[in-house]
Design a protein around this motif. Structure first.
Motif, PDB file in Angstrom:
ATOM      1  N   LEU A 178      68.603  57.532 -54.037  1.00  0.00           N
ATOM      2  CA  LEU A 178      69.035  57.149 -55.372  1.00  0.00           C
ATOM      3  C   LEU A 178      69.815  55.831 -55.337  1.00  0.00           C
ATOM      4  CD1 LEU A 178      69.223  57.992 -58.374  1.00  0.00           C
ATOM      5  CD2 LEU A 178      71.372  59.137 -57.816  1.00  0.00           C
ATOM      6  N   VAL A 179      70.787  55.743 -54.410  1.00  0.00           N
ATOM      7  CA  VAL A 179      71.600  54.532 -54.314  1.00  0.00           C
ATOM      8  C   VAL A 179      70.769  53.348 -53.821  1.00  0.00           C
ATOM      9  CG1 VAL A 179      73.575  53.503 -53.124  1.00  0.00           C
ATOM     10  CG2 VAL A 179      73.718  55.844 -53.964  1.00  0.00           C
ATOM     11  N   SER A 180      69.733  53.621 -53.029  1.00  0.00           N
ATOM     12  CA  SER A 180      68.917  52.540 -52.478  1.00  0.00           C
ATOM     13  C   SER A 180      67.953  51.949 -53.489  1.00  0.00           C
ATOM     14  CB  SER A 180      68.131  53.043 -51.258  1.00  0.00           C
ATOM     15  OG  SER A 180      69.005  53.495 -50.247  1.00  0.00           O
ATOM     16  N   GLY A 181      67.813  52.570 -54.645  1.00  0.00           N
ATOM     17  CA  GLY A 181      66.914  52.037 -55.658  1.00  0.00           C
ATOM     18  C   GLY A 181      65.455  52.229 -55.324  1.00  0.00           C
ATOM     19  N   MET A 182      65.130  53.292 -54.593  1.00  0.00           N
ATOM     20  CA  MET A 182      63.727  53.530 -54.253  1.00  0.00           C
ATOM     21  C   MET A 182      62.883  53.824 -55.484  1.00  0.00           C
ATOM     22  SD  MET A 182      64.098  55.830 -50.790  1.00  0.00           S
ATOM     23  CE  MET A 182      65.087  55.262 -49.413  1.00  0.00           C
ATOM     24  N   LEU A 183      63.471  54.510 -56.438  1.00  0.00           N
ATOM     25  CA  LEU A 183      62.728  54.851 -57.650  1.00  0.00           C
ATOM     26  C   LEU A 183      63.462  54.428 -58.909  1.00  0.00           C
ATOM     27  CD1 LEU A 183      60.047  56.236 -58.316  1.00  0.00           C
ATOM     28  CD2 LEU A 183      61.278  58.370 -58.628  1.00  0.00           C
ATOM     29  N   VAL A 184      64.775  54.583 -58.918  1.00  0.00           N
ATOM     30  CA  VAL A 184      65.599  54.205 -60.065  1.00  0.00           C
ATOM     31  C   VAL A 184      66.251  52.858 -59.778  1.00  0.00           C
ATOM     32  CG1 VAL A 184      67.557  54.862 -61.512  1.00  0.00           C
ATOM     33  CG2 VAL A 184      66.060  56.627 -60.549  1.00  0.00           C
ATOM     34  N   PRO A 185      66.162  51.882 -60.693  1.00  0.00           N
ATOM     35  CA  PRO A 185      66.776  50.570 -60.445  1.00  0.00           C
ATOM     36  C   PRO A 185      68.272  50.679 -60.182  1.00  0.00           C
ATOM     37  CG  PRO A 185      65.311  50.488 -62.341  1.00  0.00           C
ATOM     38  CD  PRO A 185      65.431  51.927 -61.971  1.00  0.00           C
ATOM     39  N   ILE A 186      68.754  49.888 -59.232  1.00  0.00           N
ATOM     40  CA  ILE A 186      70.170  49.908 -58.885  1.00  0.00           C
ATOM     41  C   ILE A 186      71.030  49.445 -60.058  1.00  0.00           C
ATOM     42  CG2 ILE A 186      71.907  48.966 -57.297  1.00  0.00           C
ATOM     43  CD1 ILE A 186      69.760  48.727 -55.208  1.00  0.00           C
ATOM     44  N   THR A 187      70.459  48.611 -60.927  1.00  0.00           N
ATOM     45  CA  THR A 187      71.227  48.053 -62.044  1.00  0.00           C
ATOM     46  C   THR A 187      71.676  49.116 -63.043  1.00  0.00           C
ATOM     47  OG1 THR A 187      69.123  47.552 -63.149  1.00  0.00           O
ATOM     48  CG2 THR A 187      70.162  45.787 -61.866  1.00  0.00           C
ATOM     49  N   VAL A 188      71.006  50.267 -63.075  1.00  0.00           N
ATOM     50  CA  VAL A 188      71.385  51.311 -64.028  1.00  0.00           C
ATOM     51  C   VAL A 188      72.432  52.247 -63.444  1.00  0.00           C
ATOM     52  CG1 VAL A 188      69.094  51.211 -65.087  1.00  0.00           C
ATOM     53  CG2 VAL A 188      69.553  52.918 -63.320  1.00  0.00           C
ATOM     54  N   LEU A 189      72.778  52.071 -62.171  1.00  0.00           N
ATOM     55  CA  LEU A 189      73.761  52.928 -61.519  1.00  0.00           C
ATOM     56  C   LEU A 189      75.164  52.372 -61.734  1.00  0.00           C
ATOM     57  CD1 LEU A 189      71.917  53.578 -58.129  1.00  0.00           C
ATOM     58  CD2 LEU A 189      71.936  55.026 -60.172  1.00  0.00           C
ATOM     59  N   PRO A 190      76.203  53.170 -61.549  1.00  0.00           N
ATOM     60  CA  PRO A 190      77.585  52.678 -61.667  1.00  0.00           C
ATOM     61  C   PRO A 190      77.847  51.516 -60.721  1.00  0.00           C
ATOM     62  CG  PRO A 190      77.543  55.076 -61.599  1.00  0.00           C
ATOM     63  CD  PRO A 190      76.148  54.634 -61.301  1.00  0.00           C
ATOM     64  N   SER A 191      78.736  50.644 -61.116  1.00  0.00           N
ATOM     65  CA  SER A 191      79.007  49.433 -60.338  1.00  0.00           C
ATOM     66  C   SER A 191      79.558  49.736 -58.948  1.00  0.00           C
ATOM     67  CB  SER A 191      79.976  48.527 -61.099  1.00  0.00           C
ATOM     68  OG  SER A 191      81.194  49.222 -61.364  1.00  0.00           O
ATOM     69  N   SER A 194      77.182  49.608 -55.828  1.00  0.00           N
ATOM     70  CA  SER A 194      76.593  48.359 -55.324  1.00  0.00           C
ATOM     71  C   SER A 194      76.998  48.045 -53.891  1.00  0.00           C
ATOM     72  CB  SER A 194      76.958  47.198 -56.251  1.00  0.00           C
ATOM     73  OG  SER A 194      76.431  47.415 -57.547  1.00  0.00           O
ATOM     74  N   PRO A 195      78.302  48.147 -53.527  1.00  0.00           N
ATOM     75  CA  PRO A 195      78.651  47.877 -52.115  1.00  0.00           C
ATOM     76  C   PRO A 195      77.984  48.840 -51.144  1.00  0.00           C
ATOM     77  CG  PRO A 195      80.601  47.815 -53.512  1.00  0.00           C
ATOM     78  CD  PRO A 195      79.495  48.369 -54.345  1.00  0.00           C
ATOM     79  N   ILE A 196      77.816  50.087 -51.556  1.00  0.00           N
ATOM     80  CA  ILE A 196      77.158  51.068 -50.687  1.00  0.00           C
ATOM     81  C   ILE A 196      75.696  50.687 -50.487  1.00  0.00           C
ATOM     82  CG2 ILE A 196      76.547  53.494 -50.402  1.00  0.00           C
ATOM     83  CD1 ILE A 196      78.951  54.219 -52.126  1.00  0.00           C
ATOM     84  N   ALA A 197      75.039  50.331 -51.598  1.00  0.00           N
ATOM     85  CA  ALA A 197      73.630  49.954 -51.524  1.00  0.00           C
ATOM     86  C   ALA A 197      73.421  48.717 -50.665  1.00  0.00           C
ATOM     87  CB  ALA A 197      73.082  49.724 -52.931  1.00  0.00           C
ATOM     88  N   ALA A 198      74.370  47.798 -50.692  1.00  0.00           N
ATOM     89  CA  ALA A 198      74.212  46.520 -49.990  1.00  0.00           C
ATOM     90  C   ALA A 198      74.190  46.675 -48.479  1.00  0.00           C
ATOM     91  CB  ALA A 198      75.326  45.557 -50.394  1.00  0.00           C
TER      92      ALA A 198
END
Length: 256
Positions: A178-191, A194-198
């Protein structure tokens, strides 16, 4: 050359071993198809018919991640149950060279998940396999599989210490994809995500595949994914040596 040969033979051996496991076979056959079906209906209900190929690719990456996560944890656990984990750790090689073939083999097995979702979507839902950058997609897929395998090596350090590695695997599967944006865009997740995804190689691997599918700068994402993967390899090697010594000192290596 001897080290490379050992890694290649070990990877092939563990890939064959996983192909004999009913759980691994069912996981590889069923999960990607289910995830592809859910992704297609999710995007269709949202009126995003033009992104169905991206949905199929994202579902495929989810399948690769599941294979690496449960395969790495399951492989360590199986070695413990079979009483061979001690021999693996006592081998005259660094622990990273012994565990790495297991995690890479799970990544190679997960390639089926990516292929299955694309084939399933094409023949059942009529998704056209029109990749914007076909060659870059193949390269990005290979890099993504290697990156997930090296990330699995980092997780394997914890799996050696835990009596039930699946307990950790179950908690990591959905949050990471979910955090990696495999299916859901990262932009719709809480801010704050973002550091975790990066810092996750899964984020950049999925992004590279998505950009190769729809069109975009593929190579920067591939480069970042490789850099994070090498960091995972370095940290994983150090962590694996540390936890192996700790497990020996506490006499917990063989606990099931």
């Amino acid at each position: 050359m001897n080290t490379l040969r050992m890694l290649a033979v070990g990877t092939l051996l563990h890939a064959k071993q996983m192909s004999r496991s009913p759980f691994e076979v069912v996981l590889a056959l069923v999960v990607p198809v289910v995830q592809a079906t859910l992704a297609v209906y999710l995007f269709r209900s949202g009126g995003e018919q033009h992104r169905l190929l991206e949905a199929a690719v994202g579902a495929g990456v989810m399948g690769v991640w599941s294979s690496v996560l449960f395969g790495s944890g399951g492989a360590i656990q199986n070695q413990r149950w079979q009483g061979t984990l001690e021999m693996i750790m006592l081998a005259p090689r660094r622990p990273v060279l012994v565990i790495l073939p297991i995690t890479v083999a799970t990544g190679l097995t997960g390639i089926y998940a990516l292929l299955a979702t694309l084939v399933w979507g094409h023949f059942l839902y009529g998704i056209r396999l029109d990749f914007a950058h076909p060659v870059a997609f193949v390269v990005a897929a290979a890099v993504c599989v290697v990156a997930l395998g090296l990330f699995g090596l980092l997780l394997a350090a914890t799996f050696v210490l835990m009596r039930n590695a699946n307990a950790l695997a179950n908690t990591l599967e959905y949050p990471v994809w979910l955090v990696s944006g495999m299916l859901v865009p990262i932009t719709v997740l809480p801010s704050w995500t973002s550091p975790i995804a990066a810092v996750l190689p899964t984020t950049w691997g999925a992004r590279a595949l998505r950009e190769a599918t729809s069109g975009g700068p593929v190579w920067p994402s591939v480069a970042v994914c490789l850099a994070i993967s090498l960091l995972c390899l370095t940290v994983g090697a150090l962590a694996l040596t540390h936890v192996e010594r700790r497990a020996r000192a506490a006499a917990t290596l063989a606990l099931a």
